[in-house]
Design a protein around this motif. Structure first.
Motif, PDB file in Angstrom:
ATOM      1  N   MET A  22      63.595  72.920  34.294  1.00  0.00           N
ATOM      2  CA  MET A  22      64.882  72.290  34.040  1.00  0.00           C
ATOM      3  C   MET A  22      65.568  71.850  35.333  1.00  0.00           C
ATOM      4  SD  MET A  22      64.898  72.548  30.734  1.00  0.00           S
ATOM      5  CE  MET A  22      66.586  72.147  30.280  1.00  0.00           C
ATOM      6  N   GLU A  23      65.648  72.760  36.305  1.00  0.00           N
ATOM      7  CA  GLU A  23      66.464  72.498  37.490  1.00  0.00           C
ATOM      8  C   GLU A  23      65.780  71.622  38.525  1.00  0.00           C
ATOM      9  OE1 GLU A  23      69.628  73.130  37.855  1.00  0.00           O
ATOM     10  OE2 GLU A  23      69.697  74.032  35.865  1.00  0.00           O
TER      11      GLU A  23
ATOM     12  N   ALA B 183      51.633  65.637  28.538  1.00  0.00           N
ATOM     13  CA  ALA B 183      51.978  66.095  27.192  1.00  0.00           C
ATOM     14  C   ALA B 183      52.299  67.585  27.200  1.00  0.00           C
ATOM     15  CB  ALA B 183      50.827  65.802  26.238  1.00  0.00           C
ATOM     16  N   MET B 184      51.480  68.376  27.890  1.00  0.00           N
ATOM     17  CA  MET B 184      51.737  69.812  27.974  1.00  0.00           C
ATOM     18  C   MET B 184      53.071  70.086  28.663  1.00  0.00           C
ATOM     19  SD  MET B 184      49.275  72.856  29.447  1.00  0.00           S
ATOM     20  CE  MET B 184      49.226  72.247  31.146  1.00  0.00           C
ATOM     21  N   THR B 185      53.370  69.339  29.716  1.00  0.00           N
ATOM     22  CA  THR B 185      54.627  69.524  30.440  1.00  0.00           C
ATOM     23  C   THR B 185      55.826  69.241  29.547  1.00  0.00           C
ATOM     24  OG1 THR B 185      53.560  68.947  32.537  1.00  0.00           O
ATOM     25  CG2 THR B 185      55.951  68.751  32.437  1.00  0.00           C
ATOM     26  N   GLU B 186      55.744  68.198  28.752  1.00  0.00           N
ATOM     27  CA  GLU B 186      56.851  67.873  27.850  1.00  0.00           C
ATOM     28  C   GLU B 186      57.027  68.946  26.779  1.00  0.00           C
ATOM     29  OE1 GLU B 186      59.233  65.450  27.915  1.00  0.00           O
ATOM     30  OE2 GLU B 186      58.416  65.229  29.939  1.00  0.00           O
TER      31      GLU B 186
ATOM     32  N   VAL C 111      61.339  75.434  26.612  1.00  0.00           N
ATOM     33  CA  VAL C 111      62.268  76.106  27.519  1.00  0.00           C
ATOM     34  C   VAL C 111      63.701  75.689  27.217  1.00  0.00           C
ATOM     35  CG1 VAL C 111      62.961  76.356  29.933  1.00  0.00           C
ATOM     36  CG2 VAL C 111      60.540  76.414  29.324  1.00  0.00           C
ATOM     37  N   ALA C 112      63.923  74.406  26.997  1.00  0.00           N
ATOM     38  CA  ALA C 112      65.267  73.914  26.688  1.00  0.00           C
ATOM     39  C   ALA C 112      65.806  74.527  25.400  1.00  0.00           C
ATOM     40  CB  ALA C 112      65.256  72.396  26.587  1.00  0.00           C
TER      41      ALA C 112
END
Length: 219
Positions: free
Chosen positions: A118-119, A170-173, A179-180
């Motif tokens: 996120m950060e 795709a995995m990162t998204e 997490v969000a």
């Protein structure tokens, strides 16, 4: 930062290494709590139990510390992914094991995972450029794992650089969404959809219109 001079006593080098590790852990923890913009060097040294002078012996500024922490963390993820694929067994199990090993690291360190999913977006263009490089490094590692699997399973298609980047993207998204939404503890379940995607790519029938040099990419 420059390495310790050759005549630095081993005890001093060891102490410096420990301080550096503590600072790298501390910035991940503090940024998870306060956000990157609100985090100060005073916060980081307080969490690490070192002085500001010690901080500046290792890093030029907050961004340098943050980026090094992210860089080391990503390298650790890649090492775990490679180790996860190193066992015996059918190739789908080995690839799923690699994905699970990667995702398990994120589950085990939820605060740091939040920081660097996120950060990282709040840390500016240099951080985003590093994230792209780290994603490419992960995609390269995935290709190496597939190449190793294909030595015993030559019927599988090679994984080209562009497709590997797409799978990692795709995995990162999916990780970012989880997490969000506060579902960091469920990240290991992503081995199923990402594994299915990888399986589909490696077993897809040949496309007669596909260029012959799919192993290369300019990404």
């Amino acid at each position: 930062m420059p390495a310790s001079p050759p005549d630095t006593p081993p005890s001093a080098r060891s102490r410096g290494d420990d301080q550096r590790r503590r600072l790298l852990r501390a910035i991940g923890t503090v940024v998870a709590e306060k956000g990157y913009a609100a985090t100060t060097i005073a916060d980081v040294v307080r969490e690490a139990h070192v002085s500001k002078r010690t901080f500046y012996e290792h890093f030029d500024d907050k961004l340098a510390c943050f980026l090094e922490s992210y860089r080391r963390g990503n390298r650790g993820l890649v090492r775990r992914m490679r180790a996860g694929a190193a066992g015996d067994g059918p190739w789908p199990e080995r690839l799923r094991a690699a994905l699970r090993a990667y995702l398990a690291v994120l589950v085990d360190a939820p605060a740091v995972t939040r920081t660097f999913t996120m950060e990282i977006q709040a840390a500016g263009p240099e951080a985003l450029a590093l994230r792209r490089r780290m994603h490419r490094a992960t995609a390269d590692a995935l290709r190496e794992i597939v190449d190793d699997v294909r030595r015993e399973n030559p019927e599988l298609r090679p994984l080209d650089a562009t497709t590997a980047a797409a799978i990692v993207g795709a995995m990162t998204e999916l990780i970012l969404d989880a997490v969000a939404d506060g579902r960091t503890g469920e990240l290991e379940r992503l081995d199923v959809p990402v594994g299915r995607l990888l399986h589909a790519v490696l077993t897809a029938p040949a496309d007669p219109t596909e260029p012959a040099d799919q192993g290369e990419s300019t990404t």
